[in-house]
Design an enzyme around this catalytic site. Structure first.
Site, PDB file in Angstrom:
ATOM      1  CD  GLU A  85     -13.581 -21.715   3.763  1.00 50.87           C
ATOM      2  OE1 GLU A  85     -14.807 -21.503   3.800  1.00 50.87           O
ATOM      3  OE2 GLU A  85     -12.747 -20.841   3.495  1.00 50.87           O
ATOM      4  CE  LYS A 280     -17.372 -18.422   2.641  1.00 52.34           C
ATOM      5  NZ  LYS A 280     -16.189 -19.180   3.040  1.00 52.34           N
ATOM      6  CG  ASP A 296     -32.056 -21.391  13.011  1.00 53.89           C
ATOM      7  OD1 ASP A 296     -31.380 -21.405  11.970  1.00 53.89           O
ATOM      8  OD2 ASP A 296     -33.299 -21.353  13.021  1.00 53.89           O
ATOM      9  CG  HIS A 393      -7.374 -21.313   1.384  1.00 60.99           C
ATOM     10  ND1 HIS A 393      -8.338 -21.467   2.358  1.00 60.99           N
ATOM     11  CD2 HIS A 393      -7.844 -21.938   0.287  1.00 60.99           C
ATOM     12  CE1 HIS A 393      -9.343 -22.157   1.866  1.00 60.99           C
ATOM     13  NE2 HIS A 393      -9.061 -22.455   0.603  1.00 60.99           N
TER      14      HIS A 393
END
Ligand code: MEV
Length: 440
Positions: A85, A280, A296, A393
Site C-alpha cells: 500500500e 487496520k 506469521d 494518500h
C-alpha cells in the site's frame, strides 16, 4: 468449466506451469512467460523459495521499503517494511521523524507467555477427573522431557498445565490448558509437539487409572493445538510530550490538535465501525514489519483482533490522554514473534532485515513491531484530524496511476508539476493524461 486434475502435486514444476497455462489462459505462452519473469535466475535461490510451500509456480513480489529515524528507548532503528500500500512507509517515516525530536518511543515487554490447549471429551465424574489430573501431572513433564530439554537450556519450557472444565459451554468438554515460555522462537512447533505428547499421556494414563469406570477411561482427544490468542504475551509502546511541543507546520494549534486527536481515539474506543479502520491502520505498520522479519502475520492479526475485543466489544488498540498539559499516546498489544527458527534464517531477505535491525531478540522485536503500529496510527490520526487522509494518500498513489497508464518520463514530469498544486483524484489524473495525449 476446466477439468479437475488428479496427482497434481506429483507433477514437476514445469508440468504444473504448463497445466495452469493451458487450462486457464487463452494465450498460454504469455502466461508462462509472465511466470518465468517472476522466477529468480539464481536456481539455488529459486529452489529455496519453491520449497517454502507446495505447488510453487513463481514468486509473488511485494516491495520491501525502509523507514529510518525510529528512536526507541534512546536507540536508533531503521525499520524494514513489506507492504503493497502506497503512503504507509512514508507515514511511518514521518511519524518516526516527528517523535525523534520529542523524546522518541518508549517500550516495555509486559509478559511473554504463550498458550496451548488439548481439547477433549470426558463422559464422567468431574471430581475423579480432577484426581486423575493431579495424579498424572508429573508424567506430562516427564513424557515431554526429550522435547523440552533444548528449550530449557535456553531458559524456556512448559510453565504450567491446568485442567479446565468447559461443560457449561459444551457438554462433556474439558481442556488441558498449558502455558509456555519459548524465548526467541515463536514456538509453534515446540508447543504443538508438547501438546500432542500431553494428549498421548492423557489417553494412556486414563486407561490404567483405577478410579475410572470403563466409560471414563475412554478419554476422547478432539485436538491439540497452540492458541494464537496470547493476552499474556504483551508489549506496550508509548510516546508523550508537553502539548506545546506538538507544534509544527501541520499542527499550528497544538492544544486544539491534541484535543481533536484524543477525541479521534475515543471514537475508536466506543464505535466498532471506526475501531476496525483505526486498527487496520495500526496493522499497516505491524504486518509490514512482521512480514519483513519472517513472522506469521496471520497469527499476529488473529491474536491482536481478539485482544481488541477482549472486553466484549471490538475497540481501539491505542489510547490517548492529556494530563497536566502532557499529551500521552500508547498501544498495548499481544505479539508472539520469533527471531530464530521458521523463516528467520532461511529467507535471505528476512536475514537481511533482522541484520538491519541489529539482530534483535524476540522481546526487542516485539517492541519494534509495537512501535511500528503506534507510529502508523499517529500518522493516520494526524492526517485524518488535520488535512484529511486523501491529500497525502493520493499524492503517493499518483505513481500507481501513472504506471497503470504507462506514462512516459515527460508525461510524469508534467503530471507531477500539475498535481503538486492541484488535488489528486483518479479521475483528475486520468483526464489530465488523456488531454496530454490528445494534444500530442
Ligand atoms: C488506510 O490503509 C488506513 C487508514 O484508514 C487508517 C485510519 O483510518 O486510521 C488511514
Amino acid at each position: 468449466m476446466p477439468k479437475s486434475i488428479t496427482g497434481f502435486s506429483k507433477l514437476s514444476k514445469e508440468e504444473k506451469i504448463n497445466w495452469v497455462a493451458k487450462t486457464y489462459f487463452s494465450k498460454p505462452s504469455e502466461a508462462i512467460s509472465l511466470l518465468k519473469k517472476y522466477s529468480n535466475s539464481d536456481s539455488k535461490l529459486q529452489q529455496l523459495h519453491d520449497e517454502f510451500i507446495e505447488n510453487t509456480i513463481a514468486n509473488f513480489y511485494l516491495p520491501l521499503g525502509i523507514a529510518p529515524n525510529f528512536l526507541i528507548n534512546e536507540r536508533n532503528y531503521t525499520l524494514p517494511m513489506v507492504i503493497e500500500e502506497s503512503s504507509v512507509v512514508a507515514a511511518a517515516s514521518n511519524a518516526a521523524k516527528f517523535w525523534a525530536t520529542r523524546g522518541g518511543f518508549k517500550t516495555t515487554v509486559l509478559n511473554t507467555e504463550k498458550i496451548g490447549q488439548v481439547h477433549f471429551i470426558y463422559k464422567g465424574d468431574f471430581s475423579k477427573l480432577e484426581k486423575f489430573f493431579i495424579a498424572i501431572q508429573s508424567k506430562f513433564l516427564a513424557a515431554t522431557q526429550n522435547i523440552t530439554s533444548n528449550m530449557q537450556k535456553r531458559g524456556g519450557g512448559i510453565l504450567n498445565i491446568t485442567l479446565k472444565n468447559k461443560t457449561e459451554s459444551l457438554p462433556n468438554y474439558f481442556q488441558l490448558h498449558a502455558t509456555f515460555e519459548t524465548k526467541d522462537s515463536m514456538g509453534a512447533n515446540f508447543i504443538n509437539s508438547c501438546l500432542e505428547q500431553f494428549a498421548k499421556t492423557l489417553k494412556e494414563e486414563a486407561l490404567v487409572f483405577d478410579l475410572f469406570t470403563e466409560e471414563e477411561k475412554n478419554i476422547d482427544v478432539v485436538m491439540s493445538i497452540l492458541s494464537n490468542y496470547v493476552p499474556n504475551c504483551l508489549v506496550r509502546a508509548s510516546v508523550s510530550c508537553p502539548i506545546e511541543d506538538l507544534c509544527e507546520k501541520q499542527i499550528p494549534n497544538p492544544v486544539a490538535f491534541a484535543e481533536r486527536f484524543v477525541q479521534a481515539v475515543q471514537i475508536a474506543e466506543v464505535e466498532p465501525f471506526r475501531a476496525v479502520t483505526h486498527n487496520k491502520g495500526i496493522m499497516n505498520g505491524i504486518d509490514a514489519v512482521v512480514l519483513a522479519t519472517g513472522n506469521d502475520f496471520r497469527a499476529v492479526e488473529a491474536g491482536i483482533h481478539a485482544y481488541a475485543a477482549r472486553n466484549g466489544q471490538y475497540a481501539s488498540l491505542t489510547q490517548a490522554t492529556i494530563e497536566n498539559g502532557i499529551f500521552n499516546f500508547w498501544i498495548e498489544i499481544p505479539l508472539a514473534l520469533g527471531t530464530v527458527g521458521g523463516l528467520t534464517s532461511l529467507h535471505p531477505l528476512v536475514t537481511f532485515c533482522l541484520e538491519m535491525l541489529e539482530k534483535p531478540d524476540a522481546k526487542e522485536l516485539m517492541q519494534i513491531v509495537a512501535v511500528a503500529g503506534l507510529a502508523q496510527n499517529f500518522a493516520a490520526l494526524r492526517s485524518l484530524t488535520t488535512t484529511g487522509i486523501q491529500d497525502g494518500h493520493m499524492k503517493m498513489h499518483l505513481n500507481n496511476i501513472l504506471n497503470q497508464f504507462e506514462a512516459t518520463a515527460e508525461e510524469r514530469h508534467l503530471i507531477h508539476n500539475h498535481f503538486h498544486e492541484n488535488t489528486v483524484s483518479h479521475a483528475a489524473v486520468v483526464d489530465f493524461i488523456k488531454n496530454l495525449r490528445k494534444k500530442n
